[in-house]
Write an enzyme that holds these catalytic residues in place. Sequence first.
Site, PDB file in Angstrom:
ATOM      1  N   ASP A  15      76.877  36.953  58.679  1.00 42.32           N
ATOM      2  CA  ASP A  15      76.298  36.727  60.009  1.00 42.32           C
ATOM      3  C   ASP A  15      76.835  37.770  60.982  1.00 42.32           C
ATOM      4  OD1 ASP A  15      74.875  35.458  62.009  1.00 42.32           O
ATOM      5  OD2 ASP A  15      76.454  33.993  62.430  1.00 42.32           O
TER       6      ASP A  15
ATOM      7  N   GLU B 235      74.935  42.776  63.078  1.00 45.96           N
ATOM      8  CA  GLU B 235      74.133  43.868  63.702  1.00 45.96           C
ATOM      9  C   GLU B 235      75.006  45.069  64.024  1.00 45.96           C
ATOM     10  OE1 GLU B 235      74.187  40.602  64.652  1.00 45.96           O
ATOM     11  OE2 GLU B 235      72.428  40.218  63.416  1.00 45.96           O
TER      12      GLU B 235
ATOM     13  N   ASP C 233      68.747  32.956  65.250  1.00 45.10           N
ATOM     14  CA  ASP C 233      68.821  31.797  66.146  1.00 45.10           C
ATOM     15  C   ASP C 233      67.507  31.474  66.841  1.00 45.10           C
ATOM     16  OD1 ASP C 233      71.372  31.918  65.289  1.00 45.10           O
ATOM     17  OD2 ASP C 233      72.199  32.718  67.150  1.00 45.10           O
TER      18      ASP C 233
END
Length: 816
Positions: A419, A422, A497
Amino acid sequence: MRRSTYFLQFPVPPGAVPAFESLGAAQVVEQTATAVRLQAGSAAVEITALADDLFRVGMFGAGRPREYRSEGVARVDWATAEARIAVEADEVRIETPRATARVALHPLRIGFRDSEREFATDDEKLGMGFAPLAPPASRLVDPLGSPAIVYKRHEPGTHYFGCGERTGSLDKTQSRQVFWNFDPPAQHTAALNNMYTSVPFVLGLRDGRAWGMFVDSSYRLEFDLVNEDPSRCGFAIDGGPMIYYVFAGPTPRAVLERYTELTGRMPMPPRWAIGNHQSRWGYKTADQLLEIARTFRQRGIPLDAVYLDIDYMDGYRVFTWDAERFPDPADLVRQLGELGVKLVTIIDPGVKVDEQYRPYCEGRDADLFCKTFFGDEYRNVVWPGLCAFPDFTDPRTRTWWGEQLPALLDTGVAGIWCDMNEPTVFVPTPQTLPEDVTHHGDPNAVLHAEVHNIYGQLMARATHEGFRTLRPEQRPMVISRAGFAGLQRYALHWTGDNTSWWEHLAMSMPQLQNLGLSGYAWVGVDIGGFTGDATGELLARWTEFGIFQPFCRNHSAWNTRPQEPWAFGEPYESHIRKMLLLRQRLMPFLYTLFDEAHRTGAPILRPLLFEYPDDATTFATDDEFLVGRALLVAPIARPRVDYRHVYLPRGTWVHYWSGERYQGPKHVLAHAPLGRPAIYVRANTPVPLWPEMAYDGERPPDPLTWLVFVAAADDGSAELYEDDGEGYAYERGVSARTRVHCSVSNDIELRFEAVEGSFASTSETLEVDLRGLERPTQVLIDDSAAQAWDYADGRLTVRLPGGRAARRLTVRAAVA
Ligand code: GLC
C-alpha cells in the site's frame, strides 16, 4: 504539456512557456532488416518493426543514448519480424505481412496502416517534437531534458479506451488523461483523472477495428484524446526519450495479446486468492480476527482470506508485529488455517526512522534509501511518523526488501498487500515525493521525476521476487495500489480508497473494464466502499457486482460502520451469502478465465466492446460487462431500484434466474430485485461449476457441473482449465484442459474432447445440467443409453463418471 511542479533548484525564467517545436526534415542514417534510423535536426529517431503487428518508435534528444530498457517492458528479444524496407526520396516504408509503417521525411511524419485503414498517423502539421521550457542555451532549467509530444491525427469515428485506472466513463474520447501516480484526495470523483497507477496505453476503435498505442515513459505523461483539438490527439511526456509502441490489432483481443506479450502477463495466482476475502482497517487483535473468521463459518458465508491492515504492526513499523495484540502470529495463522482461512498482511514503503529498529538501520547503513537533492536521506511523515523511503530502483534495495519478508512469511502469512507505494507522504499535505529526490540505484543516479511512475511497481516487484525466493514452490499473492504498465507480472491491483457511495459502485464498472483493457486482468475495488458508511442495500448490491470482480474483497476504513456481510442484518445477509456462494460455484469458470488472462492477456471482467468491437452501442455500456464470453452482468447501482435497462449484443442470451431467452441485439428492461441481479448466459455455452464450498479445498470439487442454457441458436463452446491451484507444476504441463462443444438442432449434443495435459482432475463425477428443454425421449452417452438422468421443469441433469476420454452426450429432446 505542463510540468506538474518545477524544480526549486532550477527556477524557470519568468515568462518561459513550453513552446512546441516540431521535428523538421529527416535523413536516413542507417537501416537494418527491421529498423530505420533517422536524424531530424538534433534528434535521432528510430522506427522498428518488432512483429507483424507491432512497431516501436524512439525519439532521442541530442546526445541521449538509444535505450529501450524499461520497467514497463517484459519482452525485449523480439525475433526478427518479417519486414521489407523501402527507401524512397521522400518516404521510407517498413512493411510487414500485416501492417506498414510509413515515414514521410520532409518533414518527418510517421503513420501506420494495414489493408483496411490508417491509424496512429502523425498530425500533418505538428507531428512529433520537443517542447523546451526555455531556450536550449539554458539547459539548467530543464534537468530532465525537454518535454516531448507526438501529435496523432484523429480519424473521425475513432473512440479511445484503456488508459489504466481512471474515474469517469468507459469511453475516453474527448478527455485529457494525466499519468502521475498519486494518492488522490478522498472520495474520487469523475473530475479526477489521475490515480494510483499509470498505464499510458490507449486502445483506439473505429469501424470495428482496433489498434493500440503505448507510450513507454516513467516520467509524468499526458494524453490529450481529441480534447484540445477535434482533429488530433497529443501524447506528451515530461522529459526523457519519447518511446512509443503501436499495435495493429485489428481486434481488441489481438491488441491485448501483443500488448501483454510486450509488458508481460499475470502468472497463475494461487486459487484461494480468487475466493472471497474480508478486510477492514480496524481488525486490531488476533482474537478479533479469529472471531471474524469464525463468524463467517458459523453463518455459512464463504471465506478464503482475512486481512490485517496497519494495526498489526508495532507502531506501524513495516515488517514487525505488535507483541501485545499479536503475541503469536504463527499461532494465529494456524488457527485461521484450521478454519480454511489464509492471512494477508499489509506493508508500506515508508520505513520508520528509528535507531532501535533493525530494518531502518540496515537500510541506512547499506545506503538503500532515497536522498534529497543535496545527498541527505530524504524523510517525510507517513503512518509511523518520520520515514525513509527505500530506493527500489536499486537492485540491492529490492533484494534487501525481499529479505525482510520472513518477518511475515515465516509466520505463515499467505499474501502481501503493498500500500501507499505511489509513494504517499503526508507533509505538508498528502502528496508524493518531491521530484528532485534522487535515486542512486540502477545504474545511474536519477531524479524522482524520472522514475516516479514505476516506484510502486518496483516495490511490488521486490515483494514478488522476495516471495518467490523464500517460497520457490508457492505462487506469490501480492497486491499493489501503485503500478505502471506491466504491474500484472508481479501483483494484482485494487483501486484504493473509494467511498460507500452508489456513484462509486457505478464508477467501478468502467474503471475495472478499462483496467482490463490495459493489461491488468486481476483487479478489484473495495466491495461496499472504503470510506463513509455503507448501508445494507448498498453492500448487497455491491456484492452482486463484486462476485464478478476478479479480486473479490470487502474492505472498509476504521471510522465507518462495520461492513462484514452480516453487519446490516436481514435480508441483506442472506442476499450476500447467496451471491458469495455463487462465486464459489463459479470458481472453475473464473479460474479458467485466469488461465486465459495468463496465456493471452484477455481481461477476465471485460467490456462488451472486447467481444463486439463492430457494435458501436457497446462503446457506451459503462454499467454492464462480460465475464469471459459466457456471462453478461448488469448490476443495479442505484438505491431502491429493481429494474434497469440492459443492452444485449447480438446472439442469444438467457436470463440466469428465469431462463427467459432474448435475441440480441436488443435493449431490455431487466427485473433485478435484491438477490436476483441481472445475469445473462450466452445460449449453448457451457459454464463449469463446482458445488458450493466454504473455501477453496474444503472438499473435492464433486461433481463438476456443466451448466448449459440451451436454445435453438448458434453452437457454443467452452473450456475448463484445471491444475492443483498452487505451485509451479502447471508450468511443466501438469494441468488439464477440457473443451466442450454444444450444438442444438434435432438433438441437443454436448461433445467433450479428450482432456489435454497430465493433471488428474479431482472431480470424480461429471454432471451435465441442461436448462430450457422438453422431457427427453432418450439420453445417450456415446450412443448407449445413459442410466442416470433426471428431468423436471425444463431441466435435465445427467451424471456420468469423470474421465479423460472424448465422449458425446446426445439428448433427444426439443428445446422448450
Ligand atoms: C490506505 C489504503 C487503505 C488502508 C489504509 C490504512 O488508505 O488505501 O486500503 O486501509 O491506507 O492502511
